[in-house]
Design a protein around this motif. Sequence first.
Motif, PDB file in Angstrom:
ATOM      1  N   ILE A 183       0.829  -1.200   0.000  1.00 38.41           N
ATOM      2  CA  ILE A 183       0.000   0.000   0.000  1.00 38.41           C
ATOM      3  C   ILE A 183       0.865   1.253   0.000  1.00 38.41           C
ATOM      4  O   ILE A 183       0.546   2.233  -0.677  1.00 38.41           O
ATOM      5  CB  ILE A 183      -0.989  -0.023   1.183  1.00 38.41           C
ATOM      6  N   TRP A 236       1.624   2.246  -3.380  1.00 44.39           N
ATOM      7  CA  TRP A 236       0.512   2.936  -4.049  1.00 44.39           C
ATOM      8  C   TRP A 236       0.539   4.420  -3.739  1.00 44.39           C
ATOM      9  O   TRP A 236       0.206   5.237  -4.588  1.00 44.39           O
ATOM     10  CB  TRP A 236      -0.818   2.417  -3.571  1.00 44.39           C
ATOM     11  N   VAL A 245      -7.660   3.773   1.471  1.00 38.71           N
ATOM     12  CA  VAL A 245      -7.205   2.436   1.833  1.00 38.71           C
ATOM     13  C   VAL A 245      -8.231   1.816   2.770  1.00 38.71           C
ATOM     14  O   VAL A 245      -8.950   2.526   3.466  1.00 38.71           O
ATOM     15  CB  VAL A 245      -5.811   2.447   2.506  1.00 38.71           C
TER      16      VAL A 245
END
Length: 181
Positions: free
Chosen positions: A18, A21, A35
Amino acid sequence: DAGDVTDPAHSERDLAWISGWLGDAAELGVARARVIAGKSQPTAETVAVSIQGLRHLADQADAVGVRLTTENWLALMDSPAVVMQVLDALDGRLGLCVDFGNWRGAEKYDDLAELMPRAESFHAKCHFGEDGSMDREDFVRCLELARAATQAGPYTLIYDGPNADEWAGLEAERSVVTPYL
């Protein structure tokens, strides 16, 4: 699989994934990145693990100039109490996207109304019947709650109905949302 920071077997891997990202989002000029808070059932332990992971991700997001947000989605965030606990623990460093379609049942509107003053954005998701008919009453009620609680939008239209023509579903949603902009 969207990753799960509350899963001890994979949380380190998912946090790194994550975090990547967030760097990509910054390169693209994205203002916000959403998220999930976790897929696990909410317990004292899983909520604490989620908060720790989200705090780490908020540090990463802050470092690249992206606002980290989460959503009232999946098992961990299945009640206003848990959503508020997670948001409060992050001291304003975590935003909220309220999704109209993630919760159902008798408490849905009261629960959404509790969250909407904290919303920075909305997933305007309308329920559609098996015959493709829009549950307009539910959708409008959610839009009215959003309007009463905070500024209008931004709204992201989400189509999750039975019709394979997603564009038609999105157009139907757009026609109802437009007066609320």
